[in-house]
Write a protein that holds these residues in place. Structure first.
Motif, PDB file in Angstrom:
ATOM      1  N   SER A  21     -30.172  -9.971   6.241  1.00  0.00           N
ATOM      2  CA  SER A  21     -29.290  -9.047   6.979  1.00  0.00           C
ATOM      3  C   SER A  21     -28.568  -8.070   6.060  1.00  0.00           C
ATOM      4  CB  SER A  21     -28.247  -9.834   7.775  1.00  0.00           C
ATOM      5  OG  SER A  21     -28.860 -10.628   8.756  1.00  0.00           O
ATOM      6  N   THR A  22     -28.322  -8.475   4.809  1.00  0.00           N
ATOM      7  CA  THR A  22     -27.616  -7.595   3.861  1.00  0.00           C
ATOM      8  C   THR A  22     -28.578  -6.885   2.916  1.00  0.00           C
ATOM      9  OG1 THR A  22     -27.231  -9.510   2.418  1.00  0.00           O
ATOM     10  CG2 THR A  22     -25.451  -8.897   3.918  1.00  0.00           C
ATOM     11  N   LYS A  27     -37.721 -10.332   4.787  1.00  0.00           N
ATOM     12  CA  LYS A  27     -38.015 -11.465   5.679  1.00  0.00           C
ATOM     13  C   LYS A  27     -39.161 -12.307   5.118  1.00  0.00           C
ATOM     14  CE  LYS A  27     -36.355  -9.783  10.128  1.00  0.00           C
ATOM     15  NZ  LYS A  27     -36.703  -9.435  11.505  1.00  0.00           N
ATOM     16  N   ARG A  28     -40.132 -11.635   4.489  1.00  0.00           N
ATOM     17  CA  ARG A  28     -41.282 -12.360   3.939  1.00  0.00           C
ATOM     18  C   ARG A  28     -40.838 -13.279   2.794  1.00  0.00           C
ATOM     19  NH1 ARG A  28     -46.693  -9.150   2.453  1.00  0.00           N
ATOM     20  NH2 ARG A  28     -46.751  -9.057   4.719  1.00  0.00           N
ATOM     21  N   ILE A  60     -23.922 -10.223  -2.364  1.00  0.00           N
ATOM     22  CA  ILE A  60     -24.081  -9.524  -1.087  1.00  0.00           C
ATOM     23  C   ILE A  60     -22.940  -8.528  -0.931  1.00  0.00           C
ATOM     24  CG2 ILE A  60     -25.345 -11.407   0.013  1.00  0.00           C
ATOM     25  CD1 ILE A  60     -22.763 -12.120   1.541  1.00  0.00           C
ATOM     26  N   ARG A  61     -23.268  -7.410  -0.301  1.00  0.00           N
ATOM     27  CA  ARG A  61     -22.261  -6.353  -0.122  1.00  0.00           C
ATOM     28  C   ARG A  61     -21.910  -6.220   1.342  1.00  0.00           C
ATOM     29  NH1 ARG A  61     -23.446  -1.571  -4.585  1.00  0.00           N
ATOM     30  NH2 ARG A  61     -22.147  -2.602  -6.131  1.00  0.00           N
ATOM     31  N   VAL A  62     -20.611  -6.259   1.617  1.00  0.00           N
ATOM     32  CA  VAL A  62     -20.077  -5.926   2.936  1.00  0.00           C
ATOM     33  C   VAL A  62     -19.101  -4.776   2.690  1.00  0.00           C
ATOM     34  CG1 VAL A  62     -20.429  -8.211   3.960  1.00  0.00           C
ATOM     35  CG2 VAL A  62     -18.330  -7.767   2.674  1.00  0.00           C
ATOM     36  N   PRO A  63     -18.679  -4.071   3.740  1.00  0.00           N
ATOM     37  CA  PRO A  63     -17.868  -2.862   3.505  1.00  0.00           C
ATOM     38  C   PRO A  63     -16.684  -3.050   2.555  1.00  0.00           C
ATOM     39  CG  PRO A  63     -18.522  -2.947   5.794  1.00  0.00           C
ATOM     40  CD  PRO A  63     -19.024  -4.215   5.172  1.00  0.00           C
ATOM     41  N   THR A 191     -18.758 -11.617  14.088  1.00  0.00           N
ATOM     42  CA  THR A 191     -20.012 -12.182  13.612  1.00  0.00           C
ATOM     43  C   THR A 191     -19.742 -12.809  12.237  1.00  0.00           C
ATOM     44  OG1 THR A 191     -20.662 -10.188  12.419  1.00  0.00           O
ATOM     45  CG2 THR A 191     -21.318 -10.338  14.745  1.00  0.00           C
ATOM     46  N   LEU A 192     -20.736 -13.493  11.680  1.00  0.00           N
ATOM     47  CA  LEU A 192     -20.540 -14.118  10.369  1.00  0.00           C
ATOM     48  C   LEU A 192     -20.245 -13.077   9.288  1.00  0.00           C
ATOM     49  CD1 LEU A 192     -20.592 -16.833   8.790  1.00  0.00           C
ATOM     50  CD2 LEU A 192     -22.966 -16.304   8.226  1.00  0.00           C
ATOM     51  N   LEU A 193     -20.994 -11.977   9.280  1.00  0.00           N
ATOM     52  CA  LEU A 193     -20.768 -10.944   8.258  1.00  0.00           C
ATOM     53  C   LEU A 193     -19.438 -10.225   8.477  1.00  0.00           C
ATOM     54  CD1 LEU A 193     -24.348  -9.490   7.706  1.00  0.00           C
ATOM     55  CD2 LEU A 193     -23.043 -10.987   6.197  1.00  0.00           C
TER      56      LEU A 193
END
Length: 413
Positions: A21-22, A27-28, A60-63, A191-193
């Protein structure tokens, strides 16, 4: 951020969804890997080395934040993971029977919470996973939320620093978006993120003397790479540092950030500088690799922390203590990446919750008590009072494979 949870809670599947998601993995790639630690390894060279790191990492990067995700695959490896973390995601399975087995049936959920809190984690997201198996029932979610919240508050987590999120790691539901009409009927929260983005920024001790904990060592070309985390202070290319406990002086010839810093310091020298909170690789010279080991501390020669065997400390004894702790008890002392044989040389007093003395010189310590103790370690290591350096002042005591107490150092002797 460390990922906590009982063995069958679904940590690997969930973190695979988070990394997809981030944009950290495809996905593979996520589908091919069953071990979370392998998803978190930075590159193929680490895998080729057999993953000598006990803890996989990925940023992981979130805003609002850049967050280094730590995975501690085994129970033994959990301690260095939690000791390096400011925040945590606790993954619990909502499936009837699975949650109860992990939380109250001798599972690891409670112990992971106690260890994380004792090692300095102050903010936590509880990801209530597999809720789709229970038909997204609000009642089941609230039942689990009530049990865990009560336990978290008892461990002195502050209510505003606890978040709960219903999710499905398998389908990815409510990781980044909430698509389920059944869930959205009653869940109006993050949501989790979103919850990860809601973490309060960690307090960085940049003004304090440099302390760098080594979590991995390997050769690369003509240099030696020490990977680790700056827990306080800062270090730059060209600095001369001392390696403790061996005492050798080294020079930093190169500094590599595992991910470009996200702070707003608009200075080209920022990439050659690591500040408190950064996880970096330092290429150092003037030392034989055999002199280095995981758990070494790098600092400036004129601002060395104490190197000692003895200290006084305050401990909290775990709930499930099979055998009382007596004076002379032999235990294993865990601090960040170290584990060292230790003897509890004095039981000074049993303490009340406010820190006042309840009983002087007790004969034994039993479940759930707070106490003041004195201990002696088999080898001299870097330890500091918790008030001077949190990461070098908090520890875990284990005996026979069981965690028996968590504590903080009051004074080195």
């Amino acid at each position: 951020m460390v990922i906590l949870g009982h063995v069958d809670a679904g940590k690997s599947t969930l973190m695979g969804q988070v990394l997809v998601s981030t944009g950290q993995v495809t996905k593979r790639e996520a589908a091919k890997q069953t071990k979370l630690s392998w998803l978190l390894d930075e590159n193929e060279s680490e895998r080729a080395r057999g993953v000598t790191m006990e803890i996989g990492t990925k940023t992981i990067r979130v805003p609002k934040h850049d967050i280094v995700v730590l995975d501690a695959p085994g129970h033994h490896d959990f301690i260095p993971g939690a000791a390096n973390a400011d925040v945590a995601i606790l993954v619990v399975a909502a499936v009837t029977g699975e949650f109860e087995a992990g939380f109250s049936g001798g599972g690891q959920t409670k112990e992971h919470i106690q260890l994380a809190r004792g090692l300095g984690v102050t903010q936590i997201i509880v990801a209530i996973n597999k809720l789709d198996v229970e038909g997204w029932k609000k009642g089941r979610y609230e039942e689990i939320q009530g049990d865990i919240k009560q336990f978290l508050l008892k461990q002195e987590f502050k209510e505003k620093r606890i978040q709960f999120v219903p999710i499905s790691g398998l389908t990815g539901e409510n990781i980044k978006v909430c698509n389920s009409s059944e869930l959205s009927k009653w869940h109006k929260g993050p949501t989790l993120l979103d919850a990860v983005n809601n973490f309060f920024p960690a307090n960085r001790q940049i003004e304090k003397p440099l302390r760098f904990i080594v979590t991995d060592v390997f050769s690369e070309g003509k240099g030696i790479v020490t990977r680790g985390r700056v827990i306080q202070g800062f270090v730059e290319v060209g600095d001369q540092l001392v390696v403790l406990p061996v005492g050798d002086i080294v020079r930093v010839s190169k500094l590599e950030h595992l991910q470009a810093p996200s702070d707003d310091i608009d200075d080209p020298r920022r990439l050659d500088t690591a500040i408190a909170g950064d996880t970096v690789q330092l290429v150092i010279n003037d030392i034989d690799i055999m002199r280095l080991s995981i758990g070494n501390i790098l600092c400036f020669p004129n601002a060395r922390p104490p190197l000692t065997k003895k200290a006084t400390a305050r401990i909290i004894v775990m709930d499930k203590l099979a055998v009382p702790i007596i004076r002379g008890a032999q235990v294993i002392f865990h601090m960040h990446s170290l584990d060292v044989p230790t003897v509890l040389t004095k039981l000074v007093s049993i303490l009340n919750r406010d820190g006042s003395i309840k009983k002087e010189r007790p004969r034994a310590l039993t479940s759930s008590v707070s106490a003041s103790i004195e201990f002696t370690i088999s080898d001299r290591i870097v330890m500091e009072a918790f008030s001077d350096c949190r990461a070098l002042g908090r520890f875990v005591l284990r005996r026979g494979g069981e965690t028996i107490a968590i504590g903080v150092i009051d004074k080195t002797l």
